[in-house]
Motif scaffolding. Sequence first.
Motif, short mmCIF file in Angstrom:
data_model
loop_
_atom_site.label_atom_id
_atom_site.label_comp_id
_atom_site.label_asym_id
_atom_site.label_seq_id
_atom_site.Cartn_x
_atom_site.Cartn_y
_atom_site.Cartn_z
N UNK A 188 16.93 10.78 5.17
CA UNK A 188 17.35 11.69 4.10
C UNK A 188 18.86 11.83 4.08
N UNK A 189 19.47 11.89 5.25
CA UNK A 189 20.93 11.98 5.30
C UNK A 189 21.56 10.77 4.63
N UNK A 190 21.02 9.58 4.91
CA UNK A 190 21.55 8.36 4.31
C UNK A 190 21.29 8.31 2.81
N UNK A 191 20.06 8.63 2.41
CA UNK A 191 19.67 8.51 1.00
C UNK A 191 20.32 9.57 0.11
N UNK A 192 20.59 10.75 0.67
CA UNK A 192 21.12 11.84 -0.15
C UNK A 192 22.62 12.02 -0.03
N UNK A 193 23.25 11.30 0.85
CA UNK A 193 24.69 11.42 1.02
C UNK A 193 25.38 11.15 -0.31
N UNK A 194 26.20 12.09 -0.72
CA UNK A 194 26.94 11.94 -1.97
C UNK A 194 26.22 12.45 -3.20
N UNK A 202 23.61 18.74 -5.01
CA UNK A 202 22.44 19.56 -4.66
C UNK A 202 21.50 19.72 -5.85
N UNK A 203 22.03 19.63 -7.07
CA UNK A 203 21.21 19.80 -8.26
C UNK A 203 20.57 18.49 -8.73
N UNK A 204 20.86 17.38 -8.06
CA UNK A 204 20.31 16.08 -8.47
C UNK A 204 18.80 16.05 -8.26
N UNK A 205 18.12 15.15 -8.97
CA UNK A 205 16.69 14.96 -8.78
C UNK A 205 16.48 14.32 -7.42
N UNK A 212 22.91 21.28 5.56
CA UNK A 212 22.48 19.89 5.49
C UNK A 212 23.52 19.11 4.72
N UNK A 213 23.94 17.99 5.27
CA UNK A 213 24.98 17.14 4.68
C UNK A 213 26.27 17.91 4.46
N UNK A 214 26.55 18.84 5.36
CA UNK A 214 27.76 19.67 5.31
C UNK A 214 27.90 20.47 4.02
N UNK A 215 26.78 20.74 3.38
CA UNK A 215 26.78 21.52 2.14
C UNK A 215 26.04 22.83 2.40
N UNK A 216 26.73 23.96 2.35
CA UNK A 216 26.08 25.24 2.64
C UNK A 216 25.01 25.64 1.61
N UNK A 217 24.88 24.85 0.54
CA UNK A 217 23.83 25.11 -0.44
C UNK A 217 22.57 24.33 -0.11
#
Length: 82
Positions: free
Chosen positions: A48-54, A57-60, A14-19
Amino acid sequence: DKVSQDRGVVCYPFLNDPRQLFLAVCDGHGDSGELVADFVIKSLLSRLSELLSGKAASANLTVPIKKAFVEANDSLKDSAIG
């Protein structure tokens, strides 16, 4: 014979992050439940892609996840489906 109204999606990475992984299961109800479930999955994934981009993974993630669900629900109400 009734069309299955249940929908699910797995988006990895998800979001090109393997984590990160996006999983969703939507249980459709009513006359057009399969359309509702499809709409919700696509809307959630997009928002979610728009809101979480950038975001790390550890963010709230509680606030953006809640916001994505509210926005998906509002979009559904405004759609021809809802």
